[in-house]
Design a protein around this motif. Structure first.
Motif, PDB file in Angstrom:
ATOM      1  N   ASN A  29       0.871  -1.174   0.000  1.00 29.83           N
ATOM      2  CA  ASN A  29       0.000   0.000   0.000  1.00 29.83           C
ATOM      3  C   ASN A  29       0.913   1.230   0.000  1.00 29.83           C
ATOM      4  O   ASN A  29       1.628   1.473   0.971  1.00 29.83           O
ATOM      5  N   PRO A  30       0.911   2.030  -1.080  1.00 32.56           N
ATOM      6  CA  PRO A  30       1.872   3.135  -1.155  1.00 32.56           C
ATOM      7  C   PRO A  30       1.610   4.239  -0.126  1.00 32.56           C
ATOM      8  O   PRO A  30       2.494   5.059   0.137  1.00 32.56           O
ATOM      9  N   ALA A  31       0.411   4.255   0.480  1.00 34.38           N
ATOM     10  CA  ALA A  31       0.126   5.292   1.478  1.00 34.38           C
ATOM     11  C   ALA A  31       0.707   4.928   2.840  1.00 34.38           C
ATOM     12  O   ALA A  31       0.974   5.807   3.660  1.00 34.38           O
ATOM     13  N   SER A  32       0.895   3.627   3.105  1.00 31.22           N
ATOM     14  CA  SER A  32       1.391   3.219   4.424  1.00 31.22           C
ATOM     15  C   SER A  32       2.729   2.492   4.344  1.00 31.22           C
ATOM     16  O   SER A  32       3.381   2.266   5.354  1.00 31.22           O
ATOM     17  N   GLY A 363       8.507  20.226  -4.042  1.00 33.35           N
ATOM     18  CA  GLY A 363       9.863  19.706  -4.222  1.00 33.35           C
ATOM     19  C   GLY A 363      10.273  18.658  -3.206  1.00 33.35           C
ATOM     20  O   GLY A 363      11.385  18.142  -3.259  1.00 33.35           O
ATOM     21  N   ALA A 364       9.381  18.336  -2.252  1.00 30.39           N
ATOM     22  CA  ALA A 364       9.778  17.396  -1.197  1.00 30.39           C
ATOM     23  C   ALA A 364       8.568  16.601  -0.718  1.00 30.39           C
ATOM     24  O   ALA A 364       7.472  16.706  -1.268  1.00 30.39           O
ATOM     25  N   ARG A 365       8.771  15.833   0.349  1.00 29.99           N
ATOM     26  CA  ARG A 365       7.670  15.106   0.990  1.00 29.99           C
ATOM     27  C   ARG A 365       6.859  16.117   1.803  1.00 29.99           C
ATOM     28  O   ARG A 365       7.443  16.982   2.459  1.00 29.99           O
ATOM     29  N   PRO A 366       5.524  16.034   1.796  1.00 29.28           N
ATOM     30  CA  PRO A 366       4.750  16.973   2.610  1.00 29.28           C
ATOM     31  C   PRO A 366       5.048  16.748   4.096  1.00 29.28           C
ATOM     32  O   PRO A 366       5.164  15.595   4.521  1.00 29.28           O
ATOM     33  N   GLU A 367       5.179  17.849   4.831  1.00 36.37           N
ATOM     34  CA  GLU A 367       5.614  17.711   6.229  1.00 36.37           C
ATOM     35  C   GLU A 367       4.659  16.897   7.085  1.00 36.37           C
ATOM     36  O   GLU A 367       5.066  16.217   8.018  1.00 36.37           O
ATOM     37  N   LYS A 370       4.401  11.414   7.409  1.00 36.60           N
ATOM     38  CA  LYS A 370       5.724  10.852   7.744  1.00 36.60           C
ATOM     39  C   LYS A 370       5.977   9.542   7.014  1.00 36.60           C
ATOM     40  O   LYS A 370       7.110   9.104   6.868  1.00 36.60           O
ATOM     41  N   LYS A 371       4.917   8.875   6.637  1.00 35.63           N
ATOM     42  CA  LYS A 371       5.032   7.581   5.944  1.00 35.63           C
ATOM     43  C   LYS A 371       4.334   7.641   4.610  1.00 35.63           C
ATOM     44  O   LYS A 371       3.443   8.461   4.402  1.00 35.63           O
ATOM     45  N   GLY A 372       4.685   6.726   3.727  1.00 34.94           N
ATOM     46  CA  GLY A 372       4.017   6.682   2.418  1.00 34.94           C
ATOM     47  C   GLY A 372       4.851   7.400   1.376  1.00 34.94           C
ATOM     48  O   GLY A 372       5.695   8.237   1.698  1.00 34.94           O
ATOM     49  N   PHE A 373       4.564   7.088   0.110  1.00 33.22           N
ATOM     50  CA  PHE A 373       5.388   7.621  -0.982  1.00 33.22           C
ATOM     51  C   PHE A 373       4.786   8.936  -1.495  1.00 33.22           C
ATOM     52  O   PHE A 373       4.395   9.039  -2.660  1.00 33.22           O
ATOM     53  N   PHE A 374       4.702   9.920  -0.603  1.00 35.45           N
ATOM     54  CA  PHE A 374       4.056  11.190  -0.957  1.00 35.45           C
ATOM     55  C   PHE A 374       5.085  12.207  -1.460  1.00 35.45           C
ATOM     56  O   PHE A 374       6.158  12.352  -0.873  1.00 35.45           O
ATOM     57  N   VAL A 375       4.723  12.913  -2.521  1.00 32.60           N
ATOM     58  CA  VAL A 375       5.567  14.000  -3.034  1.00 32.60           C
ATOM     59  C   VAL A 375       4.654  15.213  -3.223  1.00 32.60           C
ATOM     60  O   VAL A 375       3.551  15.087  -3.772  1.00 32.60           O
ATOM     61  N   GLU A 376       5.118  16.382  -2.774  1.00 31.08           N
ATOM     62  CA  GLU A 376       4.304  17.602  -2.951  1.00 31.08           C
ATOM     63  C   GLU A 376       4.171  17.945  -4.436  1.00 31.08           C
ATOM     64  O   GLU A 376       5.111  17.696  -5.208  1.00 31.08           O
ATOM     65  N   PRO A 377       3.050  18.574  -4.796  1.00 34.08           N
ATOM     66  CA  PRO A 377       2.972  19.115  -6.163  1.00 34.08           C
ATOM     67  C   PRO A 377       4.103  20.130  -6.325  1.00 34.08           C
ATOM     68  O   PRO A 377       4.294  20.991  -5.456  1.00 34.08           O
ATOM     69  N   THR A 378       4.845  20.018  -7.413  1.00 40.08           N
ATOM     70  CA  THR A 378       6.095  20.776  -7.532  1.00 40.08           C
ATOM     71  C   THR A 378       6.117  21.597  -8.818  1.00 40.08           C
ATOM     72  O   THR A 378       5.717  21.102  -9.880  1.00 40.08           O
ATOM     73  N   ILE A 379       6.571  22.853  -8.690  1.00 44.32           N
ATOM     74  CA  ILE A 379       6.711  23.710  -9.881  1.00 44.32           C
ATOM     75  C   ILE A 379       8.173  24.134  -9.987  1.00 44.32           C
ATOM     76  O   ILE A 379       8.759  24.616  -9.011  1.00 44.32           O
ATOM     77  N   ILE A 380       8.730  23.954 -11.155  1.00 44.92           N
ATOM     78  CA  ILE A 380      10.148  24.260 -11.358  1.00 44.92           C
ATOM     79  C   ILE A 380      10.299  25.322 -12.442  1.00 44.92           C
ATOM     80  O   ILE A 380       9.770  25.162 -13.556  1.00 44.92           O
TER      81      ILE A 380
END
Ligand SMILES: NC(=O)C1=CN([C@@H]2O[C@H](COP(=O)(O)OP(=O)(O)OC[C@H]3O[C@@H](n4cnc5c(N)ncnc54)[C@H](O)[C@@H]3O)[C@@H](O)[C@H]2O)C=CC1
Ligand code: BAL
Ligand code: NA
Length: 525
Positions: A29-32, A363-367, A370-380
């Motif tokens: 489960n990618p969330a946990s 650009g990073a994991r949302p604060e 703490k667990k799971g494969f989360f990435v913030e929406p990122t603008i470059i």
């Protein structure tokens, strides 16, 4: 919301079968990041059994049970599958969300699309008989000719994890409608709902061997399927690198393939737009399904006159995206599918930084997670056209941005890619949209929107995004047999042979010389 993941076996010849080597793959489960079950891991031995079962299904009763049955017979099964899928919608949506990480609401839309796609191909199967023997007008009246559409045979369908059941359906429904027998190999990263499709096929009594479902690893189950001498066609969706391997394997047997591969699709936004609406479509185009869409519009090309204000609104807009466990109420962004994809995305972002780009947002994991494969929406921003982030598919929630000052410059930037799957243009000037959409080098062009997709319209890419089309009537699982007949048998004169082969040659050339570009337009923007 707890949901039990069913423990399933491979689906071969209408039965559940343990893999010959008895191997299984954990479901994460990618969330946990927890292991929540397992799926069977097929190998070449199981591929062999499935191919034999599929060939038997085609040959049974001299083909009359399936391949040459009337389209109405096959339609009945497709409709029954659609009805069962709809009946199990809420359970299937939860299983999909837990397995691949997409928000529950989105998973539920996917299940609706799955049922709709089976229904659509049921309609086409019913219509097929009436289209048979379409006549071709020939320049010599002594000859007549018609075309028969016949199922290609046993087809291998290899699919990805971003829309696990929907991408499988895009291939299974047309293949079955055409009268093929199929072997589906879903992605090892998300196979749960495809095994539930097997359960549905059993329930509706689909004839044995017509659809076989082999979960397993790419190199252990996908590769032997692609290179199998008794598989007549491979339809693949996934990465360009795997697509190229499949094409290489198929080429050894001159086996046809259709490839729906990666992309780096542009979205061009002109300075006459309603900024809020355009920002919303831009966000949707790259953050829907976490950017894990082959056609995600991940390169924003924005007119310099509005760039600062537009990016400001876009950043505000994405701050409101709820990032959470996909089963949580109101979730709009879940985790990416796997630890491997999570690492790959963060590496793309850090490479962009090291090459001199600026991370404007995310650009990073949302604060808060703490667990799971989360990435913030990122603008470059501050991107150059030689940077990896501009050139390579990220397959994650990452948008890179460049500005332009003229239409020509926008087009040059948009077409500056080896890929050619999707592209979007946003402007109030519809003449400009029309002009730009023609000049964009992509198989699917959106006007004043990004990503809407309908099973009635052909789907697929150009350039290194692959070739062949799925969906619509270009469903790719029918072969064409041309019949040419002379009313009375007479001696063949050299002249008549020469002229009829040149007219056939012309027909074939026209068929292969075209490539399609589909345009989808939002009327009200
Ligand atoms: N265009 C699209 O829709 C997709 C693109 N991708 C891209 O691919 C990257 C990696 O994702 P993966 O899951 O590794 O994609 P992949 O292309 O390796 O996997 C897609 C399917 O191909 C199978 N496969 C892998 N190797 C094979 C082989 N040698 N022969 C036959 N079948 C094989 C896999 O098991 C899976 O079913 C992503 O980061 C993304 O850039 C991934 C999934 C979908
Ligand atoms: N809705 C587009 C599915 C894909 O990624 O191919
Ligand atoms: Na999973």
């Amino acid at each position: 919301m707890a949901i039990q993941i069913p423990t399933r076996l491979l689906f071969i010849d209408g039965e559940w079968r343990e893999p010959v080597l008895k191997k299984r793959i954990p479901i994460i489960n990618p969330a946990s990041e927890e292991i929540i079950g397992s799926v069977p891991a097929a190998t070449a031995e199981d591929v062999e059994l499935a191919v034999e079962a599929a060939r038997r299904a085609l040959a049974r009763n001299k083909g009359r049970d399936w391949a040459s049955a009337s389209g109405a017979v096959r339609a009945k099964y497709l409709r029954a599958i659609a009805a069962k899928i709809t009946e199990r919608k809420s359970e299937l949506a939860k299983l999909e969300a837990i397995d691949c990480g997409k928000p529950l609401d989105e998973a539920a839309w996917d299940v609706d699309d799955v049922a709709g796609c089976f229904e659509y191909y049921a309609d086409l199967a019913e219509g097929l008989d009436a289209q048979q023997k379409a006549s071709i007008s020939l320049p010599m009246e002594q000859f007549k000719s018609h075309v028969l559409k016949e199922p290609i045979g046993v087809v291998g369908l290899i699919t990805p994890w971003n829309y696990p059941l929907l991408m499988a359906t895009w291939k299974v429904a047309p293949a079955l409608a055409a009268g093929c027998a199929a072997i589906l190999k879903p992605s090892e990263l998300a196979s749960v709902t495809c095994l539930e499709l097997a359960a549905v096929c059993r329930e509706v009594g689909l004839p044995p061997g017509v659809l076989n479902i082999l979960t397993g690893l790419g190199h252990e189950a996908g590769a032997p399927l692609a290179s199998h001498p008794h598989v007549d066609k491979i339809a693949f969706t996934g990465s360009t690198i795997t697509g190229s391997k499949i094409m290489t394997a198929a080429a050894q047997l001159v086996k046809p393939v259709s490839l729906e591969l990666g992309g780096k699709s542009p979205i061009v936004v002109f300075d006459d737009v309603d900024i809020d609406k355009a920002a919303e479509w831009t966000a949707f185009g790259v953050f829907w399904t976490n950017g894990q869409i082959c056609s995600a519009t991940s390169r924003l090309i924005i007119h310099e006159n509005i760039a600062a204000e537009f990016l400001d609104r876009l950043v505000k807009w994405i701050k409101n995206i709820k990032i959470s466990d996909p089963l949580e109420e109101g979730c709009r962004l879940g985790p990416v599918v796997s630890g491997g994809q999570y690492e790959k995305i963060l590496k793309c972002i850090s490479t962009a930084k090291s090459e001199g780009a600026t991370v404007l947002s995310g650009g990073a994991r949302p604060e808060h997670l703490k667990k799971g494969f989360f990435v913030e929406p990122t603008i470059i921003t501050d991107v150059t056209t030689s940077m990896q982030i501009w050139r390579e598919e990220v397959f994650g929630p990452v948008l890179c941005v460049k500005t332009f000052s003229s239409e020509d410059e926008a087009l040059e930037l948009a077409n500056d890619t080896h890929y050619g799957l999707g592209a979007a243009v946003i402007s109030k000037d519809l003449e400009r949209c029309e002009r730009v959409s023609k000049a964009l080098q992509a198989g699917i062009v959106w006007i004043n929107c990004s990503q809407p997709c309908f099973c009635q319209a052909p789907w697929g890419g150009n350039k290194r995004s692959g070739f062949g089309r799925e969906l619509g009537k270009w469903y790719g699982f029918l072969g064409i047999v041309t019949s040419i007949q002379r009313d009375v048998i007479v001696a063949v004169s050299l002249l008549s042979v020469a002229s009829f082969s040149s007219s056939l040659g012309l027909l074939i050339e026209i068929d292969i010389a075209f490539t399609w570009s589909l345009v989808i337009q939002e009327i009200d923007l």
